[in-house]
Scaffold this active site. Sequence first.
Site, PDB file in Angstrom:
ATOM      1  N   CYS A  48       0.795  -1.231   0.000  1.00 46.81           N
ATOM      2  CA  CYS A  48       0.000   0.000   0.000  1.00 46.81           C
ATOM      3  C   CYS A  48       0.827   1.281   0.000  1.00 46.81           C
ATOM      4  CB  CYS A  48      -0.948   0.035   1.200  1.00 46.81           C
ATOM      5  SG  CYS A  48      -1.679  -1.572   1.612  1.00 46.81           S
ATOM      6  N   CYS A  51       1.662   3.727  -3.083  1.00 48.93           N
ATOM      7  CA  CYS A  51       0.669   4.681  -3.595  1.00 48.93           C
ATOM      8  C   CYS A  51       0.131   5.621  -2.512  1.00 48.93           C
ATOM      9  CB  CYS A  51      -0.510   3.952  -4.236  1.00 48.93           C
ATOM     10  SG  CYS A  51      -0.060   3.062  -5.737  1.00 48.93           S
ATOM     11  N   HIS A  52      -0.091   5.109  -1.302  1.00 44.68           N
ATOM     12  CA  HIS A  52      -0.759   5.927  -0.287  1.00 44.68           C
ATOM     13  C   HIS A  52       0.230   6.641   0.630  1.00 44.68           C
ATOM     14  CE1 HIS A  52      -4.753   4.451  -1.346  1.00 44.68           C
ATOM     15  NE2 HIS A  52      -4.222   3.243  -1.440  1.00 44.68           N
ATOM     16  N   MET A  89      -7.746   1.640  -7.385  1.00 45.19           N
ATOM     17  CA  MET A  89      -7.405   0.755  -6.270  1.00 45.19           C
ATOM     18  C   MET A  89      -7.498  -0.701  -6.752  1.00 45.19           C
ATOM     19  SD  MET A  89      -7.013   0.361  -2.882  1.00 45.19           S
ATOM     20  CE  MET A  89      -7.342  -0.947  -1.689  1.00 45.19           C
ATOM     21  N   HIS A 328       8.368  13.420 -11.126  1.00 38.32           N
ATOM     22  CA  HIS A 328       8.976  12.099 -11.083  1.00 38.32           C
ATOM     23  C   HIS A 328      10.318  12.103 -11.806  1.00 38.32           C
ATOM     24  CE1 HIS A 328       8.681   7.856 -10.160  1.00 38.32           C
ATOM     25  NE2 HIS A 328       8.998   7.565 -11.419  1.00 38.32           N
ATOM     26  N   HIS A 370       5.988   9.133 -18.925  1.00 41.09           N
ATOM     27  CA  HIS A 370       7.127   8.536 -18.219  1.00 41.09           C
ATOM     28  C   HIS A 370       8.327   8.542 -19.163  1.00 41.09           C
ATOM     29  CE1 HIS A 370       9.750   5.853 -16.062  1.00 41.09           C
ATOM     30  NE2 HIS A 370       8.943   5.894 -15.022  1.00 41.09           N
TER      31      HIS A 370
HETATM   32 FE1  DHE Z   1      12.108   3.853 -11.266  1.00 41.70          FE
HETATM   33  C1  DHE Z   1      14.329   6.158 -12.598  1.00 41.70           C
HETATM   34  C2  DHE Z   1      11.174   6.074  -8.907  1.00 41.70           C
HETATM   35  C3  DHE Z   1       9.491   1.799 -10.454  1.00 41.70           C
HETATM   36  C4  DHE Z   1      13.573   1.351 -13.030  1.00 41.70           C
HETATM   37  N1  DHE Z   1      12.627   5.784 -10.861  1.00 41.70           N
HETATM   38  C5  DHE Z   1      13.552   6.573 -11.539  1.00 41.70           C
HETATM   39  C6  DHE Z   1      13.594   7.875 -10.918  1.00 41.70           C
HETATM   40  C7  DHE Z   1      12.716   7.836  -9.864  1.00 41.70           C
HETATM   41  C8  DHE Z   1      12.108   6.531  -9.832  1.00 41.70           C
HETATM   42  C9  DHE Z   1      12.436   8.962  -8.891  1.00 41.70           C
HETATM   43  C10 DHE Z   1      14.472   9.041 -11.359  1.00 41.70           C
HETATM   44  C11 DHE Z   1      15.805   9.012 -10.671  1.00 41.70           C
HETATM   45  C12 DHE Z   1      16.710  10.137 -11.117  1.00 41.70           C
HETATM   46  O1  DHE Z   1      16.784  10.402 -12.320  1.00 41.70           O
HETATM   47  O2  DHE Z   1      17.368  10.761 -10.264  1.00 41.70           O
HETATM   48  N2  DHE Z   1      10.550   3.943  -9.933  1.00 41.70           N
HETATM   49  C13 DHE Z   1      10.371   4.923  -9.030  1.00 41.70           C
HETATM   50  C14 DHE Z   1       9.227   4.629  -8.187  1.00 41.70           C
HETATM   51  O3  DHE Z   1       8.846   5.297  -7.205  1.00 41.70           O
HETATM   52  C15 DHE Z   1       8.535   3.453  -8.757  1.00 41.70           C
HETATM   53  C16 DHE Z   1       7.264   3.919  -9.430  1.00 41.70           C
HETATM   54  C17 DHE Z   1       8.031   2.411  -7.790  1.00 41.70           C
HETATM   55  C18 DHE Z   1       9.046   1.915  -6.820  1.00 41.70           C
HETATM   56  O4  DHE Z   1       8.611   1.530  -5.724  1.00 41.70           O
HETATM   57  O5  DHE Z   1      10.235   1.936  -7.107  1.00 41.70           O
HETATM   58  C19 DHE Z   1       9.593   2.984  -9.779  1.00 41.70           C
HETATM   59  N3  DHE Z   1      11.602   1.895 -11.701  1.00 41.70           N
HETATM   60  C20 DHE Z   1      10.493   1.266 -11.286  1.00 41.70           C
HETATM   61  C21 DHE Z   1      10.449  -0.094 -11.782  1.00 41.70           C
HETATM   62  O6  DHE Z   1       9.514  -0.931 -11.616  1.00 41.70           O
HETATM   63  C22 DHE Z   1      11.702  -0.333 -12.548  1.00 41.70           C
HETATM   64  C23 DHE Z   1      11.414  -0.700 -14.002  1.00 41.70           C
HETATM   65  C24 DHE Z   1      12.548  -1.446 -11.929  1.00 41.70           C
HETATM   66  C25 DHE Z   1      12.902  -1.288 -10.501  1.00 41.70           C
HETATM   67  O7  DHE Z   1      14.074  -1.359 -10.173  1.00 41.70           O
HETATM   68  O8  DHE Z   1      12.009  -1.131  -9.651  1.00 41.70           O
HETATM   69  C26 DHE Z   1      12.362   1.028 -12.430  1.00 41.70           C
HETATM   70  N4  DHE Z   1      13.663   3.783 -12.603  1.00 41.70           N
HETATM   71  C27 DHE Z   1      14.133   2.621 -13.174  1.00 41.70           C
HETATM   72  C28 DHE Z   1      15.289   2.947 -13.989  1.00 41.70           C
HETATM   73  C29 DHE Z   1      15.505   4.335 -13.896  1.00 41.70           C
HETATM   74  C30 DHE Z   1      14.472   4.833 -12.998  1.00 41.70           C
HETATM   75  C31 DHE Z   1      16.074   1.936 -14.829  1.00 41.70           C
HETATM   76  C32 DHE Z   1      16.596   5.175 -14.569  1.00 41.70           C
HETATM   77  C33 DHE Z   1      16.367   5.365 -16.038  1.00 41.70           C
HETATM   78  C34 DHE Z   1      17.441   6.159 -16.737  1.00 41.70           C
HETATM   79  O9  DHE Z   1      17.637   5.910 -17.936  1.00 41.70           O
HETATM   80  O10 DHE Z   1      18.083   7.039 -16.124  1.00 41.70           O
END
Ligand code: DHE
Length: 544
Positions: A48, A51-52, A89, A328, A370
């Site tokens: 949860c 998201c929350h 949800m 984000h 995104h």
């Molecule tokens: Fe990410 C970038 C947050 C889910 C892989 N991700 C980012 C950034 C943030 C973020 C804030 C930017 C960072 C920066 O540039 O300083 N991501 C989140 C979340 O909060 C979210 C939605 C859920 C979570 O709980 O993490 C989330 N992200 C994912 C995934 O499901 C991914 C595919 C795999 C994983 O590891 O969880 C994933 N996020 C990535 C990757 C980048 C990224 C590979 C950097 C991309 C790039 O080319 O710079």
Amino acid sequence: HQGSTAAEISYKGAPSAVSGGKMMRTPGAPDISEEEFAKAQEIYFQRCAGCHGVLRKGATGLPLTTDITQRKGTDYLKALINFGSPGGMPNWGTSGELSEQDIDLMARFLQHEPPTPPEWGMKDMKGSWIVHVKPEDRPKKPQHNYDVDNMFAVTLRDAGEVAIIDGASKKVLNYVKTGYAVHISRASSSGRYFTTIGRDGKIDLIDLYMNPPQVVAEIKIGLEARSVENSRYKGYEDKIAIAGAYWPPHYVLMDGQTLEPHKIVSTRGMTVDTQEYHPEPRVAAIVGSHKHPEFIVNVKETGQIKLVNYSDIDNLQVTTIDAAPFLHDGGWDRSGRYFMTAANENDTIAVVDALDRELEALIPVKRIPHPGRGANFIDPKYGPVWATSALGNADITLIGTDPEKHKDNAFKVVRVLEGQGGGSLFIKTHPKSTNLWVDTPFNPDAKVSQSVAVFNINDLEAGYQTLPIAEWADLGEGPKRIVQPEYNMAGDEVWFSVWSGQEEQSAIVIVDDKTRKLKHVIKGEKMITPTGKFNNYNTRNEVY
Ligand code: DHE
């Protein structure tokens, strides 16, 4: 939110690394035992909190504060958790993910005040800080013959490792133990180090000169985190590092060579829209400005973008730009002046002018953009553009970025392409390429999530070709999501992760950019759940 898709939920609803917090028994709430409370808390962080919010003040999901939950009551909450809602949800009960008992437990738990997880201040940071090899004891030049510039840091998410891979030979030089589920790796300005940040807030500084490359310093900057960056301004190369946390909500400035923490700044404060206090504004993307000695820090829930000037840390100057809530990810336009960033749940791209230190534009786009870092190229008709794909729909949106020579198109949507579908996270091109690659890892259709779309930049209206990347990897069972295209330094290869479960086989598939044919597959027992890949040269020079 109306119209949320399975893709968005599987993306946002990942478990939180935060745990713990004292039990709160709240007047007016149904009875709950200590044991039940502990179990409910764990379920909450797993399912949860993403998201929350940890404190339930609402983030991408609605607030679940006790004034609301007690008014709704146990039966209402049980039904909501069981069946979900059209607003997004998930149906935790009817999908079989939570049992009837769990649902009853959660409905009661949510009527008690949320346990506040512990803070993590300077004492905790210092306590976790280790310098394994002091800067003066590190090698003066590479101790191997590999090209440091073309090395890749590849997250092996569920293994808690980063693989350092030589771009030329595709050989894994080292599997480096890091924090859990490293989110990103950023190359330092000199190209000597990778800085990685784990979901658990652990940073590792990896020295690429060593043979094999290995961790020379580490620190834990919070309980849950996603972003890290290095100083990029001339004269400050490798001097300062910054990391942002989801919990506690803060960012910290550190020494770039040792990770010694210098200053922690809380992000708690008022939201830009209703100007109400938010106790948990998470730090999302951070980029290093090339125009001033500044970091640009996205604060998600308040919708503020902070320009943090590191030239005098003791008299810290921070410029606050009001953008839009739910900031984000994002990246630079090709000139390096404009930071293009998604306020994703707000369906907006915010543009920051890093030179004049001000908001340049807020651009409405379709549901849940995104970009990752986005993609920069010259549109044959509209000139320089930056593009983003989306989680919530199939659009690939091109925005003009050249206010000098293409004034009429600047910071406007000039063209929208239709991709394979929603569930896209990343888009990529390279200045030497005419290909634009778009992934769709969270699309519910396996055929789509296991392939990528590629457009010809010189003939965008012709549509896209799909490449069956997962099939090329030739693996067994598994979701085999194709995620995050990344170029090599020369710009003639594109690397994709084939992301399966922890117990299943995953791989990295390398495609020849010119022919769009399979070039190489990296797989094997240690290639566990690869996600982000970061080429040293491209990451530090903002090539995307
Ligand atoms: Fe990410 C970038 C947050 C889910 C892989 N991700 C980012 C950034 C943030 C973020 C804030 C930017 C960072 C920066 O540039 O300083 N991501 C989140 C979340 O909060 C979210 C939605 C859920 C979570 O709980 O993490 C989330 N992200 C994912 C995934 O499901 C991914 C595919 C795999 C994983 O590891 O969880 C994933 N996020 C990535 C990757 C980048 C990224 C590979 C950097 C991309 C790039 O080319 O710079």
